[in-house]
Design an enzyme around this catalytic site. Structure first.
Site, short mmCIF file in Angstrom:
data_model
loop_
_atom_site.label_atom_id
_atom_site.label_comp_id
_atom_site.label_asym_id
_atom_site.label_seq_id
_atom_site.Cartn_x
_atom_site.Cartn_y
_atom_site.Cartn_z
N THR B 38 9.41 41.23 -5.06
CA THR B 38 9.95 40.15 -5.87
C THR B 38 10.35 40.63 -7.27
OG1 THR B 38 7.63 39.55 -6.13
CG2 THR B 38 8.99 38.07 -4.84
N ASN B 87 4.20 45.03 4.19
CA ASN B 87 3.06 45.33 3.33
C ASN B 87 2.79 44.23 2.31
OD1 ASN B 87 1.25 47.10 1.53
ND2 ASN B 87 3.03 46.69 0.25
N SER B 139 -5.72 43.73 6.95
CA SER B 139 -6.82 43.94 6.00
C SER B 139 -8.13 43.92 6.77
CB SER B 139 -6.84 42.83 4.96
OG SER B 139 -8.06 42.85 4.26
N TYR B 152 -6.46 34.04 3.36
CA TYR B 152 -6.02 35.43 3.46
C TYR B 152 -6.52 36.08 4.76
CZ TYR B 152 -5.17 40.21 1.67
OH TYR B 152 -4.74 41.50 1.48
N ALA B 153 -7.79 35.84 5.08
CA ALA B 153 -8.36 36.41 6.30
C ALA B 153 -7.66 35.86 7.55
CB ALA B 153 -9.86 36.12 6.37
N ALA B 154 -7.33 34.57 7.51
CA ALA B 154 -6.64 33.96 8.65
C ALA B 154 -5.26 34.61 8.83
CB ALA B 154 -6.49 32.46 8.46
N ALA B 155 -4.56 34.79 7.72
CA ALA B 155 -3.22 35.39 7.80
C ALA B 155 -3.30 36.82 8.32
CB ALA B 155 -2.55 35.36 6.43
N LYS B 156 -4.29 37.58 7.83
CA LYS B 156 -4.39 38.99 8.21
C LYS B 156 -4.85 39.16 9.66
CE LYS B 156 -2.99 40.85 4.36
NZ LYS B 156 -1.69 41.54 4.32
N ILE B 185 -9.16 49.08 -1.63
CA ILE B 185 -8.31 50.13 -2.17
C ILE B 185 -8.10 49.84 -3.65
CG2 ILE B 185 -6.04 51.28 -1.97
CD1 ILE B 185 -7.84 51.44 0.58
#
Lengths: 77, 245
Positions: B38, B87, B139, B152-156, B185
């Site tokens: 972006t 990514n 992730s 975030y966990a659901a998406a990953k 990281i």
């Protein structure tokens, strides 16, 4: 046989590796010509390119046989 | 080893730490790279640093139309598209009980739905070429869960299931679809953690340190290479032993 039919047949023969005389009006891509579902998607992509047309997904699903493809492309042109 | 000369790679989130390292690694192996993100300034900076074979392709992954147009733009800029690295990602952390639907929807949209759109856009040219590499950056939390990161966990995790399904469908066409799942990281995203959170995390990492962006890039480079042609539907965990999956 029309020019459209000849061009469609050529694509089918090349893509599916079948004998030209097997590609007849009612030949089903999946049942008669050994295509899998991904092959049918690729055939539609090849038709789009060859004839410069766009085949929407819902129309693509109705193209089951060689004859279906030729009819659809003639109407779309 | 791992020669990508003549291959064209599109990397989203290339303005970030991990994305920049991935683009640099692929470029270093000879690939032409499309840098998407972006923020244009860091992309331009990276492109200048890389020199030849680097193209800047800004895109807001929350904008469906822009996402759908990106693969075509990439092909026009680079002359092809052989490797896609999804990514880019955002976080909107909050306790689940306090998580708004908006925070949920935004994270799913950018992290998962945009990945689906880009995969859809690149599969066509890859099928024609009978060669392709899709690498989705998932992730560790997609496997383990993490408090405050239900979205975030659901998406990953969703990314992993989607990748496996696509992998099934396109394997016969020479296209592989894999995930790389980073642990913690050192990037701008983990810089946001406070010292207590950081030491808590380090105690859980057998390697005793955070990972480096280059260590993720190396995993991506392997999966993008011709040598990894028989690896598909896999998730490569790069996490210092934090979760041995």
């Amino acid at each position: 046989m029309s020019d459209v039919a000849d061009r469609v047949r050529k694509i089918v023969v090349e893509h599916l590796g079948v004998e030209e005389d097997k590609v007849v009006e009612n030949a089903s891509f999946i049942d008669d010509l050994g295509a899998d579902s991904l092959d049918t998607v690729e055939l539609v992509m090849a038709f789009e390119e060859e004839f410069g047309i766009e085949i929407p997904d819902d129309a693509a699903e109705t193209i089951q046989t060689f004859g279906d493809a030729v009819r659809f492309i003639k109407e779309a042109q | 080893m791992f020669d990508l000369t003549g291959k064209c790679a599109l990397v989203t989130g290339a303005s970030g730490g991990i994305g920049g390292a991935i683009a640099t690694a692929l470029h270093g192996a000879g690939a032409t790279v499309g840098l998407s993100g972006t923020r244009t300034a860091p992309l331009e900076e990276l492109a200048t640093a890389l020199g030849d074979r680097a193209h800047v392709l800004p895109c807001n992954l929350g904008d469906a139309e822009a996402v759908n147009a990106l693969p075509k733009q990439a092909v026009e800029a680079m002359g092809g598209l052989d490797i896609l690295v999804n990514n880019a990602g955002i976080t909107r952390d909050n306790l689940f009980m306090r998580m708004s639907e908006e925070d949920w929807a935004q994270v799913l949209e950018v992290n998962l739905t945009s990945t689906m759109r880009l995969c859809k856009g690149v599969v066509r040219p890859m099928m024609k070429a009978r060669w392709g590499r899709i690498i989705n950056i998932s992730s560790i939390v997609g496997s383990t869960g993490n408090p405050g990161q239900a979205n975030y966990a659901a998406a990953k995790a969703g990314m992993v299931g989607m990748s496996k399904s696509i992998a099934y469908e396109v394997a016969s066409r020479g296209i592989t679809v894999n995930c790389v799942a980073p642990g913690f990281i050192a990037t701008a995203m983990t810089d946001k953690l406070n010292d207590d959170q950081k030491s808590g995390i380090l105690n859980q990492i057998p390697a005793g340190r955070m990972g480096e962006a280059d260590e993720i890039a190396a995993a991506v480079l392997y999966l993008a290479s011709p040598e990894a042609g028989y690896v598909t539907g896999a998730t490569l965990h790069v996490n210092g032993g934090m979760a041995m999956l």
